[in-house]
Design a protein around this motif. Sequence first.
Motif, mmCIF file in Angstrom:
data_model
loop_
_atom_site.group_PDB
_atom_site.id
_atom_site.type_symbol
_atom_site.label_atom_id
_atom_site.label_comp_id
_atom_site.label_asym_id
_atom_site.label_seq_id
_atom_site.Cartn_x
_atom_site.Cartn_y
_atom_site.Cartn_z
ATOM 1 N N TYR A 124 55.605 51.664 28.388
ATOM 2 C CA TYR A 124 56.327 51.901 29.642
ATOM 3 C C TYR A 124 57.582 52.738 29.403
ATOM 4 O O TYR A 124 57.917 53.626 30.199
ATOM 5 C CB TYR A 124 56.686 50.561 30.280
ATOM 6 C CG TYR A 124 57.263 50.670 31.672
ATOM 7 C CD1 TYR A 124 56.675 51.497 32.628
ATOM 8 C CD2 TYR A 124 58.383 49.935 32.044
ATOM 9 C CE1 TYR A 124 57.197 51.596 33.909
ATOM 10 C CE2 TYR A 124 58.907 50.022 33.323
ATOM 11 C CZ TYR A 124 58.312 50.855 34.252
ATOM 12 O OH TYR A 124 58.833 50.952 35.520
ATOM 13 N N ALA A 160 58.871 46.070 36.614
ATOM 14 C CA ALA A 160 58.237 47.391 36.634
ATOM 15 C C ALA A 160 57.608 47.671 38.001
ATOM 16 O O ALA A 160 57.629 48.812 38.485
ATOM 17 C CB ALA A 160 57.181 47.473 35.535
ATOM 18 N N TRP A 180 50.531 55.069 36.276
ATOM 19 C CA TRP A 180 51.761 54.279 36.332
ATOM 20 C C TRP A 180 51.404 52.813 36.572
ATOM 21 O O TRP A 180 51.895 51.908 35.890
ATOM 22 C CB TRP A 180 52.617 54.831 37.470
ATOM 23 C CG TRP A 180 54.046 54.402 37.519
ATOM 24 C CD1 TRP A 180 54.624 53.334 36.889
ATOM 25 C CD2 TRP A 180 55.090 55.051 38.260
ATOM 26 N NE1 TRP A 180 55.962 53.266 37.198
ATOM 27 C CE2 TRP A 180 56.278 54.304 38.036
ATOM 28 C CE3 TRP A 180 55.144 56.165 39.092
ATOM 29 C CZ2 TRP A 180 57.496 54.660 38.623
ATOM 30 C CZ3 TRP A 180 56.351 56.523 39.673
ATOM 31 C CH2 TRP A 180 57.513 55.774 39.431
ATOM 32 N N ILE A 225 50.015 50.930 33.537
ATOM 33 C CA ILE A 225 51.005 50.458 32.566
ATOM 34 C C ILE A 225 51.642 49.156 33.049
ATOM 35 O O ILE A 225 51.866 48.226 32.261
ATOM 36 C CB ILE A 225 52.076 51.538 32.327
ATOM 37 C CG1 ILE A 225 51.436 52.790 31.728
ATOM 38 C CG2 ILE A 225 53.165 51.008 31.395
ATOM 39 C CD1 ILE A 225 52.380 53.975 31.620
#
Length: 296
Positions: free
Chosen positions: A10, A131, A152, A155
């Motif tokens: 990340y 996240a 994205w 992850i």
Amino acid sequence: KSLDFALFTYKIFKDIVLSNEEYLDLILSDAYTHRTYYMGLVDDKNRTNFYDGKIRIVDPKGNEYAKFDVHEYEKYIAEHVEPWTFVKFPYLKKVGWKGFVDGEDSGILCVAPLARLNVADSMATPKAQEAFEEMFETIGSKPVHHTLAMHWARIIEMIYAAERMKELANDPELTDPNVRVTPTETPSVGISAVEAPRGLLIHHYETDENGIIKKANLLVATQHNAARIALSVDKAARNLIRGGKVDDGLLNMVEMAFRAYDPCHACATHSIPGSMPLAIYLYNLKGELIEIIKRE
């Protein structure tokens, strides 16, 4: 170690991709954007769940369209057939099949990592939640309709999976000797769902009195995404071809549009042999074929 690796991944993503305006603009570009419905499994708190829970669908504005047990899937999902492919195209039954178009009036839906985050209100583990919040705050909207944001989302799910593995490793049920339920009757219908990395799988089997399968229906992730993949390839080509010029660079950019879904056409067609030939047929305004670019 798994969590360390996920967080390291990340960090690299943020340092290399998100800090580069050109990359971020590509992720957010209209060429890779489709406003569709999204579908995935959630737990009783509407958090992402890979293995259990209910199927939740949100509309292109992020409103909950439906939430149901997998045994009810036929009330919500139908399959459209086209003569040029063995892949069937699932769509929302009540909205209807309106062709290869996106928007709230189109029954096309999407599964996979980005869809799972779009249908969830939150993540079930702390680092993944951080996240999760960062992605939606950075993009500025929920749901996220940008296909390239799929990576994205992957992850973020990697972080969640690592945290969840640690939780499960410390769960006393892991060593519980009761690992099998002995059947007490002959089943006639079995329907279940689970999240694969590339999206929701629904399996439906019916058997006779001897337990022999007489009917089977598999709705796999690439089927759910098939219509949106077709939209993605078409839109990328229309946005990226300029002045009739096509080269290998264009082929790569168009390939990015469908690679983001991690498609498995062998799964979607229920065919074992698989290959990845790619061809772009370029027509002029008169409908005349002027060039073919192929990758075997």
